[in-house]
Structure formats: structure tokens, C-alpha cells
Design an enzyme around this catalytic site. Sequence first.
Site, PDB file in Angstrom:
ATOM      1  N   LYS A 108      -7.568   1.130  -3.009  1.00 27.54           N
ATOM      2  CA  LYS A 108      -7.065   0.506  -1.771  1.00 27.54           C
ATOM      3  C   LYS A 108      -7.067   1.517  -0.618  1.00 27.54           C
ATOM      4  O   LYS A 108      -7.463   1.196   0.508  1.00 27.54           O
ATOM      5  CB  LYS A 108      -5.653  -0.040  -2.030  1.00 27.54           C
ATOM      6  CG  LYS A 108      -4.854  -0.396  -0.803  1.00 27.54           C
ATOM      7  CD  LYS A 108      -5.448  -1.557  -0.016  1.00 27.54           C
ATOM      8  CE  LYS A 108      -4.664  -1.764   1.283  1.00 27.54           C
ATOM      9  NZ  LYS A 108      -5.316  -2.699   2.188  1.00 27.54           N
ATOM     10  N   THR A 147       0.864  -1.181   0.000  1.00 23.04           N
ATOM     11  CA  THR A 147       0.000   0.000   0.000  1.00 23.04           C
ATOM     12  C   THR A 147       0.898   1.228   0.000  1.00 23.04           C
ATOM     13  O   THR A 147       1.526   1.537   1.013  1.00 23.04           O
ATOM     14  CB  THR A 147      -0.903  -0.002   1.258  1.00 23.04           C
ATOM     15  OG1 THR A 147      -1.509  -1.284   1.386  1.00 23.04           O
ATOM     16  CG2 THR A 147      -1.965   1.064   1.144  1.00 23.04           C
ATOM     17  N   LYS A 157      -0.014   5.329   8.253  1.00 22.64           N
ATOM     18  CA  LYS A 157       0.537   5.600   6.910  1.00 22.64           C
ATOM     19  C   LYS A 157      -0.589   5.622   5.876  1.00 22.64           C
ATOM     20  O   LYS A 157      -0.697   6.546   5.064  1.00 22.64           O
ATOM     21  CB  LYS A 157       1.559   4.501   6.556  1.00 22.64           C
ATOM     22  CG  LYS A 157       1.990   4.506   5.110  1.00 22.64           C
ATOM     23  CD  LYS A 157       2.404   3.154   4.568  1.00 22.64           C
ATOM     24  CE  LYS A 157       1.468   2.019   4.749  1.00 22.64           C
ATOM     25  NZ  LYS A 157       1.398   0.992   3.750  1.00 22.64           N
TER      26      LYS A 157
HETATM   27  P1  NAP Z   1       5.821  -5.624   7.827  1.00 20.96           P
HETATM   28  O1  NAP Z   1       5.543  -6.920   8.476  1.00 20.96           O
HETATM   29  O2  NAP Z   1       6.196  -4.447   8.678  1.00 20.96           O
HETATM   30  O3  NAP Z   1       6.962  -5.866   6.704  1.00 20.96           O
HETATM   31  C1  NAP Z   1       7.536  -4.777   6.027  1.00 20.96           C
HETATM   32  C2  NAP Z   1       8.525  -5.271   4.995  1.00 20.96           C
HETATM   33  O4  NAP Z   1       9.166  -4.118   4.414  1.00 20.96           O
HETATM   34  C3  NAP Z   1       9.647  -6.134   5.570  1.00 20.96           C
HETATM   35  O5  NAP Z   1      10.057  -7.056   4.600  1.00 20.96           O
HETATM   36  C4  NAP Z   1      10.748  -5.099   5.824  1.00 20.96           C
HETATM   37  O6  NAP Z   1      12.046  -5.639   5.858  1.00 20.96           O
HETATM   38  C5  NAP Z   1      10.585  -4.242   4.586  1.00 20.96           C
HETATM   39  N1  NAP Z   1      11.192  -2.923   4.727  1.00 20.96           N
HETATM   40  C6  NAP Z   1      10.788  -1.898   5.522  1.00 20.96           C
HETATM   41  N2  NAP Z   1      11.581  -0.830   5.342  1.00 20.96           N
HETATM   42  C7  NAP Z   1      12.519  -1.189   4.441  1.00 20.96           C
HETATM   43  C8  NAP Z   1      13.606  -0.530   3.824  1.00 20.96           C
HETATM   44  N3  NAP Z   1      13.912   0.744   4.109  1.00 20.96           N
HETATM   45  N4  NAP Z   1      14.365  -1.214   2.930  1.00 20.96           N
HETATM   46  C9  NAP Z   1      14.079  -2.502   2.613  1.00 20.96           C
HETATM   47  N5  NAP Z   1      13.038  -3.193   3.143  1.00 20.96           N
HETATM   48  C10 NAP Z   1      12.272  -2.529   4.043  1.00 20.96           C
HETATM   49  O7  NAP Z   1       4.576  -5.117   6.967  1.00 20.96           O
HETATM   50  P2  NAP Z   1       3.381  -5.993   6.321  1.00 20.96           P
HETATM   51  O8  NAP Z   1       2.284  -6.057   7.313  1.00 20.96           O
HETATM   52  O9  NAP Z   1       3.937  -7.212   5.697  1.00 20.96           O
HETATM   53  O10 NAP Z   1       2.891  -4.954   5.191  1.00 20.96           O
HETATM   54  C11 NAP Z   1       3.544  -4.848   3.933  1.00 20.96           C
HETATM   55  C12 NAP Z   1       2.681  -3.954   3.031  1.00 20.96           C
HETATM   56  O11 NAP Z   1       1.393  -4.557   2.874  1.00 20.96           O
HETATM   57  C13 NAP Z   1       2.427  -2.558   3.605  1.00 20.96           C
HETATM   58  O12 NAP Z   1       2.393  -1.621   2.563  1.00 20.96           O
HETATM   59  C14 NAP Z   1       1.056  -2.695   4.250  1.00 20.96           C
HETATM   60  O13 NAP Z   1       0.385  -1.451   4.346  1.00 20.96           O
HETATM   61  C15 NAP Z   1       0.382  -3.640   3.279  1.00 20.96           C
HETATM   62  N6  NAP Z   1      -0.729  -4.438   3.826  1.00 20.96           N
HETATM   63  C16 NAP Z   1      -0.614  -4.993   5.060  1.00 20.96           C
HETATM   64  C17 NAP Z   1      -1.692  -5.737   5.546  1.00 20.96           C
HETATM   65  C18 NAP Z   1      -1.641  -6.365   6.927  1.00 20.96           C
HETATM   66  O14 NAP Z   1      -2.708  -6.690   7.464  1.00 20.96           O
HETATM   67  N7  NAP Z   1      -0.491  -6.569   7.528  1.00 20.96           N
HETATM   68  C19 NAP Z   1      -2.844  -5.926   4.776  1.00 20.96           C
HETATM   69  C20 NAP Z   1      -2.897  -5.379   3.493  1.00 20.96           C
HETATM   70  C21 NAP Z   1      -1.825  -4.625   3.029  1.00 20.96           C
HETATM   71  P3  NAP Z   1      12.677  -6.147   7.263  1.00 20.96           P
HETATM   72  O15 NAP Z   1      12.137  -7.528   7.468  1.00 20.96           O
HETATM   73  O16 NAP Z   1      14.121  -6.077   7.044  1.00 20.96           O
HETATM   74  O17 NAP Z   1      12.179  -5.173   8.332  1.00 20.96           O
END
Ligand code: NAP
Length: 289
Positions: free
Chosen positions: A168, A92, A237
Site C-alpha cells: 500500500k 494506512t 503521512k
Molecule cells: P479522516 O476522514 O481524516 O478520518 C479519520 C478517522 O480517524 C476519523 O474517524 C477520526 O475520528 C479518527 N481519528 C483520528 N485521530 C484519532 C484519535 N486520536 N483517536 C480516535 N480516533 C481518531 O480520514 P480518511 O480519509 O477516512 O482516512 C482513514 C484512513 O484511510 C487513513 O489511514 C488514510 O490514509 C486511509 N485512506 C484514505 C483514503 C482517502 O482517499 N481518503 C484512501 C485510502 C486509504 P474523528 O471523526 O473523531 O476525527
Amino acid sequence: MDIGFIGLGEMGAAMVANIVKAGHQVRVWNRSPEKAQPLAGLGAQIVATPAEAFAGDAVFSMLADDAALREVITASLLEHAPRGLIHANMATISVALAEELATAHASRGVHYVAAPVLGRPDVAAAGKLTIVAGGPAESIDRIQPIFDALGQKTWRIGSLPQQANVMKLAANFMLGAAIETLGEAAALVTGHGLPMQDFLDVITSGLFPGPVYSGYGKLIAEQRFEPALFKARLGLKDVRLALAAADAVTTPMPVASVVRDSLIEAIAHGDGEKDFAVLGQIAIRRAGR
Ligand code: NAP
């Protein structure tokens, strides 16, 4: 298919597991390499750089936010990517960055698709995500087998990638608004000595059925905000991105501003890493309880 996958957080890891299970070949990269290990056990190939993931038929990314994408998807990465490769970004991100990425990719012969998803990590693990895809139809056709491994339905929103991001962000704004109102209503009923669970049973049985009120309501009633499946700071965010997208078309969203401030309040209290459901607790704290 032979694909790359970048970003193995809560969502990415669950998604890759399903792609591998569906029989595709997947090269995975994550900033913190230890998160890739369990996926190697399932058959994914760990690579050392994002550039190695940018190969094969297509590459998918599921990074946290705009800043992460800007750090990983550099001009040099695109410069060295094979011509004709498809990059589907499923995170997102802002409407403005999606538009910018589409142009940057096109100028280097890489096809950009925006395919943000609805559904939390448990939904991702079950292969039941709702995918909203924007971009050229022929690119989406080519990667549809991967979407089929990830989701129950792919909605094709339009030929411009950023149109999917608008959709979204509108949905996530509504999610935040629903949790905000749930929290305020909970503060009202519990303030009058009524059990939160009774209130939930009443509203979800007829007036407001569905996963949002029942799922988040349960987390609020049980005060269960950890481990976070969707972190409050990522929710903030998204609401900020919805407000920015609204601003770009001169559209006031007063409720979104309230939700944003409540989330800032949650983060000021140290709750940014807790689940988005923690937003439902703010009203109770404001009431001094
Ligand atoms: P998350 O668990 O916090 O994972 C974030 C990912 O981004 C990790 O792989 C992290 O790497 C990487 N990352 C963050 N900063 C970085 C940087 N500067 N350079 C390289 N890699 C970086 O988040 P998530 O829940 O999986 O969400 C991922 C996306 O999906 C987001 O945009 C979120 O809004 C969206 N989303 C989430 C959900 C939900 O329910 N969780 C649902 C729909 C959509 P590290 O492992 O090294 O930290």
C-alpha cells in the site's frame, strides 16, 4: 456477519454504509459520535466505546494514522477482546506498527489482518475499493464476505500482515510522485501560455491514461482542492511511512524525499486539510504564479 467498525471518517463512513447494505450487522464507534448518526439511520448500531465494537465475528478499523491506532487499540482493549476475534485494520499505517500489532494481538489470542485499500471515498461509496490483504489465509477467508461488500477485488499479499502495508505504501508513494510530476509539467506548459486542460487532454488520451492523471489533473486544472476527499496531511503521512519502510531495508527513494518536501511546503502554506491534489499546485507557486 456480526461485526464492529471503528473510525467513521471520509472512508469509514462510506465503507460501513456498504457493509450494512450487504445485510451484515454492524456496531460502529467513532471518537466524534455525531458522525455515527447517519449510519444509525441505515441500520448500524452505535456503541459508546471501542471495546463494544471489539466483539462478534470480527472488528474492522479505519482510523487516521499510527497515533490514532495507538490511542484506540490499547493492551487493555485486546486483553478483554473475545479469543479468536479477527481485527482487520484497513487504514494506512506504518510497516513497523503493523508488525507490532500482529504480535500484540497474537499474544492475546486475537487474529490480526492488515487490509489497506486503494481508492478514494467515492470509490469506497461505490463498493469498488481495491483491497490488499495480509495475514493468515484462514482469517482472511472468514472476513472475505465483508471485503466483498467493500471492494471489487481482494489481493492476498502474504501471510504476514505488514506485507500488505508495504504494498500500500509503495502504491501511495507512486500516487504522490504522479501528482508532483503533473504539477511540474503543468507549471511548464502554463508558464508558456498553454492551457492546462489542453495538456491534460493530450497526456491522458494516449501516454498516461487512467484515473490518477485524469482525476487529479482535473482537480489541479480547476484548482478545486476543497472539500478534500484525501487530505494532503494524510498524503504526507503515507510518503513519510514509505520513506521509513525504505530506510528499514536500506533503500534510497530520492523521488519520495522530493514529494515529502513538497507536501511539507503545502502544509507550511496552510493547505494540510485540502485535497492531496494541492500537491500539484506547489510547482506553479514555486514559479511565482
Ligand atoms: P479522516 O476522514 O481524516 O478520518 C479519520 C478517522 O480517524 C476519523 O474517524 C477520526 O475520528 C479518527 N481519528 C483520528 N485521530 C484519532 C484519535 N486520536 N483517536 C480516535 N480516533 C481518531 O480520514 P480518511 O480519509 O477516512 O482516512 C482513514 C484512513 O484511510 C487513513 O489511514 C488514510 O490514509 C486511509 N485512506 C484514505 C483514503 C482517502 O482517499 N481518503 C484512501 C485510502 C486509504 P474523528 O471523526 O473523531 O476525527
